[in-house]
Design a protein around this motif. Structure first.
Motif, PDB file in Angstrom:
ATOM      1  N   UNK A  70       0.872  -1.188  -0.139  1.00 48.48           N
ATOM      2  CA  UNK A  70      -0.059   0.013   0.140  1.00 48.48           C
ATOM      3  C   UNK A  70       0.790   1.246   0.006  1.00 48.48           C
ATOM      4  N   UNK A  71       2.097   1.104   0.160  1.00 48.41           N
ATOM      5  CA  UNK A  71       3.086   2.388   0.337  1.00 48.41           C
ATOM      6  C   UNK A  71       3.660   2.607  -0.914  1.00 48.41           C
ATOM      7  N   UNK A  72       3.489   1.685  -1.957  1.00 50.17           N
ATOM      8  CA  UNK A  72       3.651   1.879  -3.331  1.00 50.17           C
ATOM      9  C   UNK A  72       3.064   2.710  -4.286  1.00 50.17           C
ATOM     10  N   UNK A  73       3.778   3.470  -4.817  1.00 48.52           N
ATOM     11  CA  UNK A  73       3.046   4.566  -5.538  1.00 48.52           C
ATOM     12  C   UNK A  73       3.666   4.437  -7.066  1.00 48.52           C
ATOM     13  N   UNK A  74       2.780   4.259  -7.824  1.00 45.55           N
ATOM     14  CA  UNK A  74       3.085   4.145  -9.388  1.00 45.55           C
ATOM     15  C   UNK A  74       1.943   5.112 -10.156  1.00 45.55           C
ATOM     16  N   UNK A  75       2.406   6.025 -10.824  1.00 48.14           N
ATOM     17  CA  UNK A  75       1.489   7.171 -11.512  1.00 48.14           C
ATOM     18  C   UNK A  75       0.892   6.151 -12.780  1.00 48.14           C
ATOM     19  N   UNK A  76       1.592   5.125 -13.197  1.00 45.47           N
ATOM     20  CA  UNK A  76       1.087   4.620 -14.397  1.00 45.47           C
ATOM     21  C   UNK A  76      -0.059   3.604 -14.065  1.00 45.47           C
ATOM     22  N   UNK A  77      -0.342   3.429 -12.724  1.00 48.30           N
ATOM     23  CA  UNK A  77      -1.512   2.552 -12.242  1.00 48.30           C
ATOM     24  C   UNK A  77      -1.072   1.001 -12.320  1.00 48.30           C
ATOM     25  N   UNK A  78       0.173   0.602 -12.473  1.00 49.55           N
ATOM     26  CA  UNK A  78       0.511  -0.760 -13.020  1.00 49.55           C
ATOM     27  C   UNK A  78       0.253  -1.656 -11.699  1.00 49.55           C
ATOM     28  N   UNK A  79       0.260  -0.936 -10.393  1.00 52.33           N
ATOM     29  CA  UNK A  79       0.169  -1.946  -9.480  1.00 52.33           C
ATOM     30  C   UNK A  79      -1.290  -1.673  -8.491  1.00 52.33           C
ATOM     31  N   UNK A  80      -2.283  -0.704  -9.197  1.00 55.78           N
ATOM     32  CA  UNK A  80      -3.364  -0.309  -8.631  1.00 55.78           C
ATOM     33  C   UNK A  80      -4.187  -1.346  -8.041  1.00 55.78           C
ATOM     34  N   UNK A  81      -4.155  -2.373  -8.574  1.00 60.82           N
ATOM     35  CA  UNK A  81      -5.003  -3.597  -8.222  1.00 60.82           C
ATOM     36  C   UNK A  81      -4.621  -4.242  -6.740  1.00 60.82           C
ATOM     37  N   UNK A  82      -3.234  -4.459  -6.846  1.00 59.25           N
ATOM     38  CA  UNK A  82      -2.587  -5.042  -5.724  1.00 59.25           C
ATOM     39  C   UNK A  82      -2.630  -4.133  -4.689  1.00 59.25           C
TER      40      UNK A  82
END
Length: 99
Positions: A70-82
């Motif tokens: 939950x601390x991981x931020x990716x602007x491209x949304x590649x880990x939004x599901x996780x």
């Protein structure tokens, strides 16, 4: 083995009812993603291990993996599901949502 191979192996082991070996394969996936310096694969591997531990009701062990996701931020949304799924599991662990 690369990260994807470790993740696939873990899925196969779970399908065969071998969660202990799957857990080991997921730990290997985390190590491989760190070695490759790939944040997306690291997040996916952490999520997979956190989810496995959560499903086994090993909440104390699942917490650090789910929190890292939950601390991981990716602007491209590649880990939004996780990230969203980890947040839901954390709410369930804390008793905010039913399991």
């Amino acid at each position: 083995m690369n990260v994807q191979e470790h993740l696939q192996r873990a899925r196969e082991l779970l399908a065969r009812g071998q969660p202990e070996l799957a857990e080991s394969a997921l730990s290997d996936a985390i190590d491989a993603s760190v070695a490759q310096e790939d944040l997306v694969l690291l997040t996916r591997a952490r999520f997979a291990l956190g989810e496995l531990l959560f499903q086994q009701e090993r909440d104390d062990e699942a917490l650090p993996y789910l929190l890292a996701v939950v601390r991981t931020e990716r602007v491209d949304g590649s880990v939004d599901h996780e990230v969203k799924a980890s947040a839901r599991m954390l709410r369930q662990i804390r008793g905010i949502e039913p399991r």
